[in-house]
Design a protein around this motif. Structure first.
Motif, PDB file in Angstrom:
ATOM      1  N   PHE A 131       1.753  10.192  35.219  1.00  0.00           N
ATOM      2  CA  PHE A 131       1.986  10.041  33.784  1.00  0.00           C
ATOM      3  C   PHE A 131       2.798  11.213  33.233  1.00  0.00           C
ATOM      4  N   LEU A 132       2.501  12.424  33.679  1.00  0.00           N
ATOM      5  CA  LEU A 132       3.242  13.585  33.200  1.00  0.00           C
ATOM      6  C   LEU A 132       4.714  13.501  33.590  1.00  0.00           C
ATOM      7  N   LEU A 133       4.987  12.971  34.776  1.00  0.00           N
ATOM      8  CA  LEU A 133       6.380  12.811  35.200  1.00  0.00           C
ATOM      9  C   LEU A 133       7.104  11.815  34.304  1.00  0.00           C
ATOM     10  N   VAL A 134       6.443  10.711  34.002  1.00  0.00           N
ATOM     11  CA  VAL A 134       7.066   9.711  33.123  1.00  0.00           C
ATOM     12  C   VAL A 134       7.206  10.265  31.712  1.00  0.00           C
ATOM     13  N   ALA A 135       6.179  10.970  31.219  1.00  0.00           N
ATOM     14  CA  ALA A 135       6.238  11.526  29.872  1.00  0.00           C
ATOM     15  C   ALA A 135       7.361  12.540  29.732  1.00  0.00           C
ATOM     16  N   ALA A 136       7.638  13.288  30.811  1.00  0.00           N
ATOM     17  CA  ALA A 136       8.729  14.268  30.766  1.00  0.00           C
ATOM     18  C   ALA A 136      10.061  13.591  30.505  1.00  0.00           C
ATOM     19  N   ALA A 137      10.205  12.357  30.982  1.00  0.00           N
ATOM     20  CA  ALA A 137      11.443  11.617  30.748  1.00  0.00           C
ATOM     21  C   ALA A 137      11.623  11.257  29.281  1.00  0.00           C
ATOM     22  N   PHE A 138      10.524  11.291  28.525  1.00  0.00           N
ATOM     23  CA  PHE A 138      10.587  10.982  27.094  1.00  0.00           C
ATOM     24  C   PHE A 138      10.465  12.241  26.238  1.00  0.00           C
ATOM     25  N   GLY A 139      10.728  13.378  26.849  1.00  0.00           N
ATOM     26  CA  GLY A 139      10.804  14.619  26.092  1.00  0.00           C
ATOM     27  C   GLY A 139       9.502  15.355  25.905  1.00  0.00           C
ATOM     28  N   ILE A 140       8.445  14.955  26.615  1.00  0.00           N
ATOM     29  CA  ILE A 140       7.157  15.645  26.502  1.00  0.00           C
ATOM     30  C   ILE A 140       7.015  16.545  27.723  1.00  0.00           C
ATOM     31  N   ARG A 141       7.253  17.823  27.520  1.00  0.00           N
ATOM     32  CA  ARG A 141       7.236  18.763  28.638  1.00  0.00           C
ATOM     33  C   ARG A 141       6.354  19.953  28.316  1.00  0.00           C
ATOM     34  N   PHE A 142       5.747  20.501  29.350  1.00  0.00           N
ATOM     35  CA  PHE A 142       4.900  21.673  29.218  1.00  0.00           C
ATOM     36  C   PHE A 142       5.393  22.730  30.195  1.00  0.00           C
ATOM     37  N   ALA A 143       5.125  23.998  29.886  1.00  0.00           N
ATOM     38  CA  ALA A 143       5.544  25.092  30.764  1.00  0.00           C
ATOM     39  C   ALA A 143       4.870  24.950  32.125  1.00  0.00           C
ATOM     40  N   SER A 144       5.604  25.332  33.177  1.00  0.00           N
ATOM     41  CA  SER A 144       5.099  25.165  34.544  1.00  0.00           C
ATOM     42  C   SER A 144       3.772  25.888  34.765  1.00  0.00           C
ATOM     43  N   LEU A 145       3.679  27.135  34.302  1.00  0.00           N
ATOM     44  CA  LEU A 145       2.431  27.886  34.462  1.00  0.00           C
ATOM     45  C   LEU A 145       1.292  27.227  33.690  1.00  0.00           C
ATOM     46  N   HIS A 146       1.600  26.677  32.533  1.00  0.00           N
ATOM     47  CA  HIS A 146       0.573  26.003  31.741  1.00  0.00           C
ATOM     48  C   HIS A 146       0.113  24.718  32.432  1.00  0.00           C
ATOM     49  N   LEU A 147       1.035  24.055  33.116  1.00  0.00           N
ATOM     50  CA  LEU A 147       0.658  22.859  33.859  1.00  0.00           C
ATOM     51  C   LEU A 147      -0.341  23.192  34.962  1.00  0.00           C
ATOM     52  N   LEU A 148      -0.147  24.342  35.607  1.00  0.00           N
ATOM     53  CA  LEU A 148      -1.100  24.758  36.648  1.00  0.00           C
ATOM     54  C   LEU A 148      -2.484  24.977  36.055  1.00  0.00           C
ATOM     55  N   ALA A 149      -2.526  25.602  34.873  1.00  0.00           N
ATOM     56  CA  ALA A 149      -3.813  25.777  34.199  1.00  0.00           C
ATOM     57  C   ALA A 149      -4.382  24.429  33.777  1.00  0.00           C
ATOM     58  N   GLY A 150      -3.482  23.523  33.380  1.00  0.00           N
ATOM     59  CA  GLY A 150      -3.933  22.203  32.961  1.00  0.00           C
ATOM     60  C   GLY A 150      -4.564  21.405  34.074  1.00  0.00           C
ATOM     61  N   VAL A 151      -4.121  21.653  35.324  1.00  0.00           N
ATOM     62  CA  VAL A 151      -4.704  20.923  36.457  1.00  0.00           C
ATOM     63  C   VAL A 151      -6.201  21.184  36.554  1.00  0.00           C
ATOM     64  N   GLY A 152      -6.612  22.430  36.330  1.00  0.00           N
ATOM     65  CA  GLY A 152      -8.038  22.750  36.385  1.00  0.00           C
ATOM     66  C   GLY A 152      -8.820  22.008  35.321  1.00  0.00           C
ATOM     67  N   ALA A 153      -8.293  21.983  34.088  1.00  0.00           N
ATOM     68  CA  ALA A 153      -8.978  21.276  33.003  1.00  0.00           C
ATOM     69  C   ALA A 153      -9.000  19.777  33.259  1.00  0.00           C
ATOM     70  N   MET A 154      -7.902  19.252  33.786  1.00  0.00           N
ATOM     71  CA  MET A 154      -7.852  17.817  34.080  1.00  0.00           C
ATOM     72  C   MET A 154      -8.828  17.451  35.195  1.00  0.00           C
ATOM     73  N   ALA A 155      -8.937  18.326  36.206  1.00  0.00           N
ATOM     74  CA  ALA A 155      -9.889  18.066  37.291  1.00  0.00           C
ATOM     75  C   ALA A 155     -11.320  18.076  36.782  1.00  0.00           C
ATOM     76  N   LEU A 156     -11.630  19.023  35.899  1.00  0.00           N
ATOM     77  CA  LEU A 156     -12.988  19.095  35.339  1.00  0.00           C
ATOM     78  C   LEU A 156     -13.296  17.860  34.505  1.00  0.00           C
ATOM     79  N   ALA A 157     -12.312  17.425  33.688  1.00  0.00           N
ATOM     80  CA  ALA A 157     -12.503  16.215  32.882  1.00  0.00           C
ATOM     81  C   ALA A 157     -12.698  14.999  33.784  1.00  0.00           C
ATOM     82  N   ALA A 158     -11.897  14.908  34.847  1.00  0.00           N
ATOM     83  CA  ALA A 158     -12.023  13.781  35.775  1.00  0.00           C
ATOM     84  C   ALA A 158     -13.377  13.798  36.478  1.00  0.00           C
TER      85      ALA A 158
END
Length: 270
Positions: A131-158
């Motif tokens: 989803f993040l890859l597709v969203a990036a095509a529509f102009g929704i982008r996050f900093a690379s380092l922030h994405l790494l931090a986001g993986v932890g939060a997404m894993a916890l939510a999952a």
């Protein structure tokens, strides 16, 4: 000790491998998992863009478009639906006798259920990444380092939502009853949260009851943990609530799958 660890890791690999093979044999599952969030992103976000303004509030330091605000909520949506899909798979496996074979393996019951939970979490992360890859095509982008931090939060939510699905599979005894139960859980959790609109909007509009329900909704905190992480910030209260909820859901599910004292033994088929 080493042999026990190797045995458990083999079980983890076997369970996760089975779930991955099932998933990749059904490419339509990935497409279907992206339809719902992309529909919100491309259609509803466009319609709500002018109707729902987003004020400058943490974690944002400037005004943002509605599609940017809703992206973390849609990531949570993916984890929520995948958690329920995992629950459906558990009910199906139980009816087919697969769960009985799995739970009679010479391994702790908690480890076996944890393997199922880990497999569901990995699948959620794969779908979120797509989803993040597709969203990036529509102009929704996050900093690379922030994405790494986001993986932890997404894993916890999952993990939390997967544990909730595990708990639901204890009570849903037949596939025919699963759809109603799933809707009863998914829609209140998703709509009574900060996934689609900030909580201050609810408070400002006078919807105090909905506002208070959203505040105590674990899914709200899962979304907020992801949202803050994607901007390089911590939401310690949300992270604690999500982690605590995951632990509670998993412990209750573990008791439910215990034939000596669990709900699965005592309850009649729903």
């Amino acid at each position: 000790m080493a042999s026990i660890l190797i045995h458990r890791l083999r079980a983890l690999r076997a369970v996760c491998g089975r779930e991955m093979r099932k998933y990749f044999r059904q490419p339509g599952r990935l497409l279907s998992s992206l339809v719902r969030p992309l529909l919100w992103l491309l259609v509803f976000a466009a319609g709500f863009q002018n109707a729902l303004g987003v004020a400058i509030a943490p974690p944002y330091d400037t005004y943002i478009e509605y599609k940017v605000y809703v992206a973390p909520g849609l990531l949570g949506m993916i984890a929520l639906f995948n958690g329920m899909q995992s629950s459906l798979a558990m009910v199906y496996d139980r009816e087919m006798g697969v769960m009985r074979l799995l739970l009679t393996a010479p391994l702790p019951r908690g480890w076996l259920l944890g393997c199922k939970l880990a497999a569901g979490t990995v699948l959620s992360l794969l779908q979120m990444a797509a989803f993040l890859l597709v969203a990036a095509a529509f102009g929704i982008r996050f900093a690379s380092l922030h994405l790494l931090a986001g993986v932890g939060a997404m894993a916890l939510a999952a993990l939390m939502l997967g544990a909730l699905g595990l708990l639901l599979s204890v009570h849903v005894r037949q596939l025919e009853n699963f759809a109603g139960t799933m809707n009863f859980v998914i829609f209140p959790m998703f709509f009574i949260s900060s996934a689609l609109y900030p909580l201050w909007k609810l408070q400002e509009s006078g919807a105090q009851v909905v506002y208070q329900l959203a505040r105590f909704n674990p899914f709200t905190h899962a979304v907020e943990a992801i949202r803050f992480a994607l901007y390089g910030q911590l939401a310690p209260q949300s992270l604690a609530i999500v982690a605590g909820s995951a632990a509670v859901f998993f412990v209750l599910a573990l008791q439910g799958y215990d034939p000596q004292r669990g709900m699965a033994r005592r309850g009649r088929p729903a």
